[in-house]
Scaffold this active site. Structure first.
Site, PDB file in Angstrom:
ATOM      1  N   ASP A   1      19.668 -29.803  13.665  1.00  0.00           N
ATOM      2  CA  ASP A   1      18.369 -30.109  14.247  1.00  0.00           C
ATOM      3  C   ASP A   1      18.379 -29.878  15.755  1.00  0.00           C
ATOM      4  O   ASP A   1      19.437 -29.753  16.391  1.00  0.00           O
ATOM      5  CB  ASP A   1      17.979 -31.549  13.916  1.00  0.00           C
ATOM      6  CG  ASP A   1      16.477 -31.706  13.756  1.00  0.00           C
ATOM      7  OD1 ASP A   1      15.882 -30.901  13.018  1.00  0.00           O
ATOM      8  OD2 ASP A   1      15.909 -32.629  14.358  1.00  0.00           O
TER       9      ASP A   1
ATOM     10  N   ASP B   1      20.313 -26.341   8.596  1.00  0.00           N
ATOM     11  CA  ASP B   1      20.261 -26.117  10.033  1.00  0.00           C
ATOM     12  C   ASP B   1      20.761 -27.352  10.756  1.00  0.00           C
ATOM     13  O   ASP B   1      20.817 -28.443  10.185  1.00  0.00           O
ATOM     14  CB  ASP B   1      18.822 -25.823  10.473  1.00  0.00           C
ATOM     15  CG  ASP B   1      17.875 -26.967  10.122  1.00  0.00           C
ATOM     16  OD1 ASP B   1      17.692 -27.861  10.968  1.00  0.00           O
ATOM     17  OD2 ASP B   1      17.340 -26.983   8.994  1.00  0.00           O
TER      18      ASP B   1
END
Length: 270
Positions: free
Chosen positions: A212, A210
């Site tokens: 952040d 991902d």
């Protein structure tokens, strides 16, 4: 001292893989399982033993076989002590991580060269008595890092380890990025320093799951999305780890991680 409750049928392993979130199995077949009692309690799960690239290899899922342990409750000291007691002297620690820069997209595998500890309350040493201070300027073994730098991986970067289990606020994420740190993770510490105290070579391979909160525009990180991204990449990621195990030199060839020469330790290492 640690004790093996189930005798091993084959030779002792000298290298281990500790799997992170979504990485709960490693061998395709031909394995055996051992349970080890340590002075620090039980390990996260039984330790599986198999063959990778002609090397006897141990595998331990960091969070347990069914993700029973959150990052702050992983029995880090028991895990590392048990692996060393089996004969392990090299540990590859694949993990999930968030990216702190748009340059590192989802699916990228990074082999960090630095670590920043932002955890709190985790026991991070075996030496509760005596004055023992280990060298930790370069937290990852250079020989094992070199083996982990397989084609397509990214060389270097600082991984900041947060306490969890919550994800970072947007302000925290932007602060981390402003320091020049590349990755954020919840399990890389105290695992790395415990390996150093046990004089085991240690390196991590971080799969970016991902962007952040301070990097991506939106609602922030969701656990379901992290697990889904890891699942999409788990096959190729395991192949990279297998190649790294096969490429790793014998630990006896590495002097970087032998940090206790000339030091009297307050405990006997397994």
């Amino acid at each position: 001292m640690a004790t093996v409750s189930v005798p091993m049928r084959g030779p002792r392993p000298d290298v281990a893989v500790i799997g992170g979130s979504g990485f709960y199995a490693f061998f395709d077949g031909g394995t055996e399982s051992v349970d080890i009692a340590t002075p620090y309690g039980a390990t996260s799960a039984s330790i599986a033993l198999g063959e990778v690239g002609g090397r006897r290899t141990a595998f331990l899922p960091r969070h347990g076989a069914n993700h029973e342990h959150a990052p702050h409750t992983v029995p880090y000291r028991a895990n590392m002590w048990a692996l060393r007691s089996l004969g392990v002297r090299q540990v590859l620690a694949p993990c999930a991580a968030g990216s702190l820069t748009p340059d590192l997209a989802r699916g990228t595998v990074v082999v960090p060269d630095q670590l920043v500890d932002r955890t709190s309350g985790r026991t991070q040493t075996y030496f509760d008595g005596g004055a023992v201070h280990v060298q930790f300027a370069d937290p990852y073994c250079p020989s094992l890092r070199a083996a982990a730098l397989q084609p397509g991986t990214v060389d270097g970067g600082a991984m900041v380890v947060v306490e969890g289990p919550r994800f970072s606020t947007r302000a925290e994420s932007r602060w981390f990025a402003a320091q020049g740190w590349s990755l954020v993770n919840m399990t890389g510490h105290p695992e790395a320093v415990l390996a150093r105290e046990l004089e085991m070579c240690y390196a991590t391979m971080a799969l970016i799951t991902d962007l952040d909160a301070g990097v991506a525009v939106g609602e922030g990180v969701r656990a379901s999305e992290v697990f889904a991204e890891f699942e999409r990449n788990i096959g190729p990621f395991k192949d990279l780890v297998r190649s790294s195990v096969a490429a790793a030199p014998k630990a006896t060839e590495c002097a970087h991680c032998r940090v206790h020469e000339g030091v009297t330790l307050p405990i006997e290492l397994p």
